[in-house]
Structures are given as C-alpha cells and as structure tokens.
Design a protein around this motif. Sequence first.
Motif, PDB file in Angstrom:
ATOM      1  N   LEU A  11     -22.084   2.803  -9.577  1.00 33.79           N
ATOM      2  CA  LEU A  11     -22.799   2.320 -10.756  1.00 33.79           C
ATOM      3  C   LEU A  11     -21.858   1.410 -11.528  1.00 33.79           C
ATOM      4  CD1 LEU A  11     -25.103   2.277 -12.842  1.00 33.79           C
ATOM      5  CD2 LEU A  11     -24.039   4.308 -13.893  1.00 33.79           C
ATOM      6  N   ILE A  12     -22.302   0.186 -11.792  1.00 39.63           N
ATOM      7  CA  ILE A  12     -21.508  -0.763 -12.572  1.00 39.63           C
ATOM      8  C   ILE A  12     -22.125  -0.857 -13.963  1.00 39.63           C
ATOM      9  CG2 ILE A  12     -20.665  -3.128 -12.746  1.00 39.63           C
ATOM     10  CD1 ILE A  12     -20.840  -3.346  -9.736  1.00 39.63           C
ATOM     11  N   ILE A  13     -21.324  -0.534 -14.971  1.00 41.89           N
ATOM     12  CA  ILE A  13     -21.781  -0.585 -16.357  1.00 41.89           C
ATOM     13  C   ILE A  13     -21.176  -1.818 -17.020  1.00 41.89           C
ATOM     14  CG2 ILE A  13     -21.691   0.564 -18.595  1.00 41.89           C
ATOM     15  CD1 ILE A  13     -21.837   3.216 -17.188  1.00 41.89           C
ATOM     16  N   ILE A  14     -22.051  -2.690 -17.530  1.00 44.73           N
ATOM     17  CA  ILE A  14     -21.616  -3.945 -18.143  1.00 44.73           C
ATOM     18  C   ILE A  14     -21.803  -3.859 -19.649  1.00 44.73           C
ATOM     19  CG2 ILE A  14     -21.958  -6.451 -18.214  1.00 44.73           C
ATOM     20  CD1 ILE A  14     -23.547  -4.800 -15.326  1.00 44.73           C
ATOM     21  N   ASN A  15     -20.754  -4.171 -20.394  1.00 40.24           N
ATOM     22  CA  ASN A  15     -20.842  -4.188 -21.855  1.00 40.24           C
ATOM     23  C   ASN A  15     -21.633  -5.419 -22.280  1.00 40.24           C
ATOM     24  OD1 ASN A  15     -20.575  -4.124 -24.597  1.00 40.24           O
ATOM     25  ND2 ASN A  15     -18.348  -4.266 -24.634  1.00 40.24           N
ATOM     26  N   ASN A  16     -22.912  -5.225 -22.527  1.00 40.25           N
ATOM     27  CA  ASN A  16     -23.803  -6.348 -22.801  1.00 40.25           C
ATOM     28  C   ASN A  16     -23.560  -6.977 -24.169  1.00 40.25           C
ATOM     29  OD1 ASN A  16     -25.936  -7.980 -21.836  1.00 40.25           O
ATOM     30  ND2 ASN A  16     -27.369  -6.929 -23.183  1.00 40.25           N
ATOM     31  N   SER A  17     -22.828  -6.300 -25.038  1.00 41.73           N
ATOM     32  CA  SER A  17     -22.564  -6.856 -26.372  1.00 41.73           C
ATOM     33  C   SER A  17     -21.302  -7.713 -26.393  1.00 41.73           C
ATOM     34  CB  SER A  17     -22.435  -5.725 -27.394  1.00 41.73           C
ATOM     35  OG  SER A  17     -21.316  -4.913 -27.103  1.00 41.73           O
ATOM     36  N   ALA A  18     -20.538  -7.712 -25.304  1.00 48.42           N
ATOM     37  CA  ALA A  18     -19.306  -8.502 -25.239  1.00 48.42           C
ATOM     38  C   ALA A  18     -19.576  -9.822 -24.535  1.00 48.42           C
ATOM     39  CB  ALA A  18     -18.215  -7.727 -24.502  1.00 48.42           C
ATOM     40  N   ALA A  19     -19.288 -10.917 -25.215  1.00 46.74           N
ATOM     41  CA  ALA A  19     -19.580 -12.242 -24.659  1.00 46.74           C
ATOM     42  C   ALA A  19     -18.845 -12.470 -23.341  1.00 46.74           C
ATOM     43  CB  ALA A  19     -19.210 -13.321 -25.667  1.00 46.74           C
ATOM     44  N   ARG A  20     -17.584 -12.054 -23.276  1.00 50.26           N
ATOM     45  CA  ARG A  20     -16.813 -12.292 -22.049  1.00 50.26           C
ATOM     46  C   ARG A  20     -17.391 -11.508 -20.878  1.00 50.26           C
ATOM     47  NH1 ARG A  20     -11.387 -10.454 -19.942  1.00 50.26           N
ATOM     48  NH2 ARG A  20     -10.877 -12.025 -18.381  1.00 50.26           N
ATOM     49  N   ALA A  21     -17.814 -10.275 -21.126  1.00 52.79           N
ATOM     50  CA  ALA A  21     -18.393  -9.476 -20.051  1.00 52.79           C
ATOM     51  C   ALA A  21     -19.676 -10.119 -19.539  1.00 52.79           C
ATOM     52  CB  ALA A  21     -18.662  -8.061 -20.544  1.00 52.79           C
ATOM     53  N   ARG A  22     -20.491 -10.631 -20.451  1.00 53.74           N
ATOM     54  CA  ARG A  22     -21.723 -11.309 -20.032  1.00 53.74           C
ATOM     55  C   ARG A  22     -21.407 -12.568 -19.225  1.00 53.74           C
ATOM     56  NH1 ARG A  22     -23.186 -10.505 -25.461  1.00 53.74           N
ATOM     57  NH2 ARG A  22     -23.021 -12.761 -25.825  1.00 53.74           N
ATOM     58  N   GLN A  23     -20.351 -13.270 -19.605  1.00 50.16           N
ATOM     59  CA  GLN A  23     -19.990 -14.513 -18.914  1.00 50.16           C
ATOM     60  C   GLN A  23     -19.474 -14.258 -17.501  1.00 50.16           C
ATOM     61  OE1 GLN A  23     -17.168 -16.223 -21.622  1.00 50.16           O
ATOM     62  NE2 GLN A  23     -18.714 -16.798 -23.133  1.00 50.16           N
ATOM     63  N   VAL A  24     -18.670 -13.216 -17.340  1.00 45.62           N
ATOM     64  CA  VAL A  24     -18.041 -12.998 -16.037  1.00 45.62           C
ATOM     65  C   VAL A  24     -18.931 -12.205 -15.082  1.00 45.62           C
ATOM     66  CG1 VAL A  24     -15.742 -13.072 -17.063  1.00 45.62           C
ATOM     67  CG2 VAL A  24     -16.852 -10.854 -16.693  1.00 45.62           C
ATOM     68  N   TRP A  25     -19.944 -11.525 -15.593  1.00 45.70           N
ATOM     69  CA  TRP A  25     -20.762 -10.707 -14.710  1.00 45.70           C
ATOM     70  C   TRP A  25     -21.417 -11.510 -13.584  1.00 45.70           C
ATOM     71  CZ3 TRP A  25     -21.440  -6.883 -11.962  1.00 45.70           C
ATOM     72  CH2 TRP A  25     -22.670  -6.538 -11.411  1.00 45.70           C
ATOM     73  N   PRO A  26     -22.001 -12.705 -13.824  1.00 44.63           N
ATOM     74  CA  PRO A  26     -22.569 -13.472 -12.702  1.00 44.63           C
ATOM     75  C   PRO A  26     -21.543 -13.784 -11.616  1.00 44.63           C
ATOM     76  CG  PRO A  26     -23.347 -14.357 -14.777  1.00 44.63           C
ATOM     77  CD  PRO A  26     -22.269 -13.375 -15.115  1.00 44.63           C
ATOM     78  N   VAL A  27     -20.290 -14.029 -12.013  1.00 47.89           N
ATOM     79  CA  VAL A  27     -19.234 -14.290 -11.036  1.00 47.89           C
ATOM     80  C   VAL A  27     -18.968 -13.041 -10.212  1.00 47.89           C
ATOM     81  CG1 VAL A  27     -16.808 -14.930 -10.733  1.00 47.89           C
ATOM     82  CG2 VAL A  27     -18.178 -16.017 -12.536  1.00 47.89           C
ATOM     83  N   ILE A  28     -18.861 -11.906 -10.874  1.00 46.75           N
ATOM     84  CA  ILE A  28     -18.636 -10.642 -10.178  1.00 46.75           C
ATOM     85  C   ILE A  28     -19.795 -10.341  -9.240  1.00 46.75           C
ATOM     86  CG2 ILE A  28     -18.446  -8.138 -10.504  1.00 46.75           C
ATOM     87  CD1 ILE A  28     -17.059  -8.762 -13.195  1.00 46.75           C
ATOM     88  N   GLN A  29     -20.992 -10.533  -9.735  1.00 43.62           N
ATOM     89  CA  GLN A  29     -22.197 -10.272  -8.941  1.00 43.62           C
ATOM     90  C   GLN A  29     -22.217 -11.102  -7.664  1.00 43.62           C
ATOM     91  OE1 GLN A  29     -25.771 -11.160 -11.150  1.00 43.62           O
ATOM     92  NE2 GLN A  29     -26.881  -9.468 -10.194  1.00 43.62           N
TER      93      GLN A  29
END
Length: 322
Positions: free
Chosen positions: A5-23
């Motif tokens: 299970l991958i939990i993404i901090n949706n309130s953090a701008a950097r986490a939202r930005q890097v998630w597509p790259v990780i995905q």
Amino acid sequence: MHRPLIIINNSAARARQVWPVIQTELEKAKIEYDTHLTAAIGDATIQTRRALHDGTKLIVVVGGDGSLSEVAEGYFEFSENPEQLPKAINKDAALAVLPAGTGDDFARGLVGQRAALNTWLKAFISKLTEPERPVTRLIDVLYGRSNGLQTPFICLNAATMGIGGETASRVASQGNFMRRFSGEFRFLFAALGALAVWRERRVKVSIDGKLVSDGPMNLVAVANALYAGGGMMLSPNASLDDGKLDVVTASGLSRANVIAELSRVHKGGHVNNPKVNITQGEIVLIETLMMQDAMLIEADGNVRGVTPVRFEVMPSALQFMI
C-alpha cells in the motif's frame, strides 16, 4: 499475497508533483500496488491500521517526516490506559519511504545524507523485483504522552520542545511563498522568528527516574535518529537501534549564542558548548511547572501538544525497509 500500500501525502505539493514520476517507474517495473491519498491529518494512521488488519505486509510513504510518523503510528494499537505501551498490529509488517517532504530528516539519517528521490526509487524497485527477500532493519520507536501525559503519540525521529517546538509550529503555518524554498532555509527562517520572541522558562528533565536538569532552558530535544529540523544533527551519536533515547538540553544561551549554534548544529558542533548537554536513557520526563510556561512539543515535524511530556523507548519495535 497482499500488494504494498502506497500512501501519498495529498496536502504536500512536492508529494503530488513526484507521485506521477514514481507511478510511471513502478508501472515500468510491473510492480502491483494499492494507493491511498490522504484527506486530512490523521487519515494516514487510520488507513495504515486498516491495511495491516487486512493483511498488508508493506506500506510505503510518499511524503516527509510528518507523513512517515503518522503512518508509523498506525502500526500500533493504543490502550485506553495511556500508561500502557502500545502493541504492534503485525510485527512482520514493514514500513518504507520515498521521501518527498520539507526536511526528510529520517530518510537522511538512514543513508547519512539527503539523497535524490530517484536514488530512493531505484533502490525500492530493486528490493521488490529481486528474488531475495527485501532487506529490513528493526528500529526503535518512541512512545510519547503529552498534555498532562494523557495524549499518546508515536515518534520515529526526534521530538523538540522550547525553541524547537515553536519553530515547527511556524514551519507548519508557512504559506505557499515560503514553500518554494528548501527545507533547510524554511527551518532556519522559522527558527530565527521563534528565537526573536522566545523567553527561557524553568524546565525539569528526569531520565530513568533521576532528575538531571532543573532550571531555565532554551531547548530540550529527545532524539532517536541522527537528524531533525531540516538537517540539524541534534545528537551526533544517536542510533535508531540502540534501545536508548538521546536527551539534549540547552540552558543559559543568549540569542547571540543560539544563532551561533545554529551555524554549527548541522555538523554536531554545538555539543562542544558547555551549556549543551546530552544524556542517554530509556524513559524521560520533561516538566514545566506553570501553565504559562508550557512548551509546544514537536515530534517528527508535527506539533503534538504541550508539556509536561513523557517519552519511553520501544526497542526494535518496527521493521523498516532500507
């Protein structure tokens, strides 16, 4: 076999930005996984507990120290009696991080420096795709009780009180403009603001039942890992698996002294100041004697209430994928 299970901090701008790259990279490696985007403070803890009860064996955090701490708390169930230590839901379940936060101090401590996300991602993918079992490390966890010792929480990295707690509160309230800057700059800016309005107050620190300090203080910190506050090495000898707390106290420092130590603390040079002391132990009680002297408590970047506070180490309580 349950998928990670991958939990993404949706309130953090950097986490939202890097998630597509990780995905994209996970899909290239044909790794199957589930995801959850956090919706509010505490949501990561709830989702973690739910997943572990359902049989998930690995949870991965895309975020910073605060998100990682929330997820780590979800690995434990608290008793109705806060004096009892929390119990692990599944001792075989592991935690991992793909750092995407402000300071990423816990991740920095694991490898000794702040590594690029791509480095972490490549290592994570290799662990999941190699036939050998992924390498994990048993680490200590801190169990804290704040607000008159009635509010329980888990801490992985370090907790600070005094100027440290005030600094964390200021970092958390910084707007979008400040979030453009590095974590180190944001912490320094907040620390200088906290220092400008700080006043010493009487603090009592007891370690393993013995009073070790009683007097006016600038800062008290309880460290489990090497770094805190955006790369500050509060206790250069802190270790994640020694079964000990490192308690740092600073007393009698002027504002000029504190500013001077801020320039040295990233390499641990502050320990040479005779007004800074480090003591190890397993249980620490930090007390302020008057309501107006209560200090904010920062733990892993999150504000967790006010003093008095009690910390107890839980040795080898959590499996961490490294």
